[in-house]
Structure formats: C-alpha cells, structure tokens
Design an enzyme around this catalytic site. Structure first.
Site, mmCIF file in Angstrom:
data_model
loop_
_atom_site.group_PDB
_atom_site.id
_atom_site.type_symbol
_atom_site.label_atom_id
_atom_site.label_comp_id
_atom_site.label_asym_id
_atom_site.label_seq_id
_atom_site.Cartn_x
_atom_site.Cartn_y
_atom_site.Cartn_z
ATOM 1 N N CYS A 19 -6.069 -2.450 0.215
ATOM 2 C CA CYS A 19 -5.525 -1.581 -0.721
ATOM 3 C C CYS A 19 -4.461 -1.110 0.128
ATOM 4 O O CYS A 19 -4.597 -0.426 1.310
ATOM 5 C CB CYS A 19 -6.413 -0.753 -1.238
ATOM 6 S SG CYS A 19 -5.733 0.849 -2.043
ATOM 7 N N CYS A 63 -0.048 1.037 -7.047
ATOM 8 C CA CYS A 63 -0.568 0.086 -6.235
ATOM 9 C C CYS A 63 0.142 -0.461 -5.124
ATOM 10 O O CYS A 63 1.301 -1.111 -5.301
ATOM 11 C CB CYS A 63 -1.092 -1.056 -6.971
ATOM 12 S SG CYS A 63 -1.911 -2.518 -6.554
#
Length: 260
Positions: free
Chosen positions: A74, A199
């Site tokens: 991530c 994101c």
C-alpha cells in the site's frame, strides 16, 4: 486488553497504525483487524498497519486491508508509516524499510511531504480498453470520460470480481486526462471493496500507464485523487520503469486507546 493506536492519513487514504515492535498484536485475528477498521463500531480506516522490528532495515511494514486480511503493498500506507516511524523517533528524515514487495527507501521533503520509492515496473499489459500492471499491488487502469459522475463502486466491483482477474481480483482505477502531465483518478480498492479517497499504488500505476500508452510524455505526473494530490515520478528505460517515486502528504490525525 487495552490497545494504543494512532491514526494517519495520506490524501484521504486513512490507516490505523500500531507500534508492534514488542510483537504483542494478535496478527492472525482477522475479525479483530476488521473490527478496528470498521468506521461505525471500531476506529475506522482503509487499512491497518503494524510497525515491526527488522534486523536489516529500520523497520518492517505489515499491512492489512479493512476486511482483516493481510494484503499486498500500500503506497499511501507506506508513506504514512514512514511519518509514524519518525513520530516514534525510530527514524529521522530518511529511511529504508521492508514490506511485502521488498525493500523501500523514503525521505521527507519540506517536513510535510513523504517521498516513497516504489518497486520497478518491468512490464505492462496494454489492451485496447485498459492496461494492467503491478506496482506492488495489481492494478487495472481504464480511461473514463465522465469521471465525475461515474459509478466507481458498481463498475469497479464488476471488473474486480469478474472473469478477467479471477479469484485474486485486482484494484480498479478509472482515469481522466486533465492536461499533459495531470490526470484525475478514482479507485475501487479490493479488500476495502469500495471507492477510497486515494490509492498510492493506484496513482503510481496510472502515471506509468498513461506514459506507456502515449497519453503523456511526462515522467513527473500529477495525480489528482478524491482526497488530495499525489505526484509520481520515474525513469523510462528500454527495460521498463525504474526509480519510481510516490510523493504526497502523510499526516497524523489522532491517537487513542481501545478495549479489545
């Protein structure tokens, strides 16, 4: 048991942070992690991240999606963990840490922005209507004209759970070009199973895909996400994309204690 936690966000991508250097956290308790990420009954977050000791780097990143399952890299979470590590005085202004996709370097710029080196991207699968690549997590990149009114959750879910990516699925990115080096992005994240405000691996994927498909010649690209702005830079070579960096804000929100 009382659990001390910290909350950080990067361009609206928010995370529950836990200092697990003493290895106390029950990492296999999927239900607990899902509960902590729940926005109504828990703390709330797109994911949960453990900061752990590592023998060869400054620290180890262990990342869980909000569904409680350990997941792939991530980008915004990594940048927020770097800010967390600095606040804990584990690091100063530069760091090297290990994550599920390997070694990462990161540094602070202007004491506010965190620049994180992502993995190299040697190949992109370019199709007529979309591109697919892995930037630490798998990403489907598709251009959409009316992005503002696009149903990201419905259409993203259909692709994520469709035949194209099988049981493993993929993150789904919908993109609109703003100018030669600026793109707007909305992302459906697997594991969250909804649209998120940002994101990091998705922004990285979009920037590289836009260059690879000829939408831009820029190698430093602005990506406007729902929660703010990110910048992705890279070197384009005959063997793919290297020196890939994701830069943006990583901010402390609050800390607290919750009974578990």
């Amino acid at each position: 048991m009382q659990l001390e936690f910290y909350k950080y966000q990067g361009a609206g991508n928010d995370f529950v942070m836990i200092d697990n250097r003493s290895s106390f956290f029950p990492k296999e308790n999927t239900e607990l992690i899902e509960h902590l990420c729940d926005r109504r009954f828990g703390i709330g977050g797109d994911g949960l991240i453990l900061l752990e000791n590592d023998t060869e780097t400054d620290f180890r990143m262990v990342y869980y999606n909000s569904d409680g399952n350990q997941s792939s890299m991530c980008g915004n979470g990594g940048r927020c963990l770097v800010a967390f590590a600095k606040d804990l005085k584990v690091i100063e202004d530069k760091t090297t840490f290990i994550a599920t996709d390997g070694l990462h370097h990161a540094s602070f710029e202007d004491n506010e922005l965190v620049s994180l080196q992502m993995i190299d991207v040697p190949a992109i699968d370019i199709k007529k209507e979309y591109s697919f690549l892995n930037t630490g997590s798998p990403h489907h990149v598709q251009m959409v004209e009316d992005l503002e009114h696009y149903n990201v959750k419905e259409n993203g879910s259909a692709i994520r759970f469709g035949e194209l990516y099988g049981a493993a699925g993929s993150n789904i990115n919908f993109v609109k070009k703003i100018d030669d080096n600026t793109f707007r992005l909305r992302t459906y994240e697997r594991g969250v199973e909804d649209e998120t405000l940002a994101c990091g691996t998705g922004a990285t994927a979009v920037a590289i895909a836009m260059n690879a498909t000829g939408q831009t010649n820029a190698t430093a690209i602005n990506v406007n996400v729902e929660g703010g702005k990110l910048v992705v830079s890279f070197d384009k070579t005959p063997n793919g994309f290297t020196n890939v960096f994701l830069k943006g804000p990583a901010e402390f929100v609050f800390k607290g204690v919750i009974e578990i």
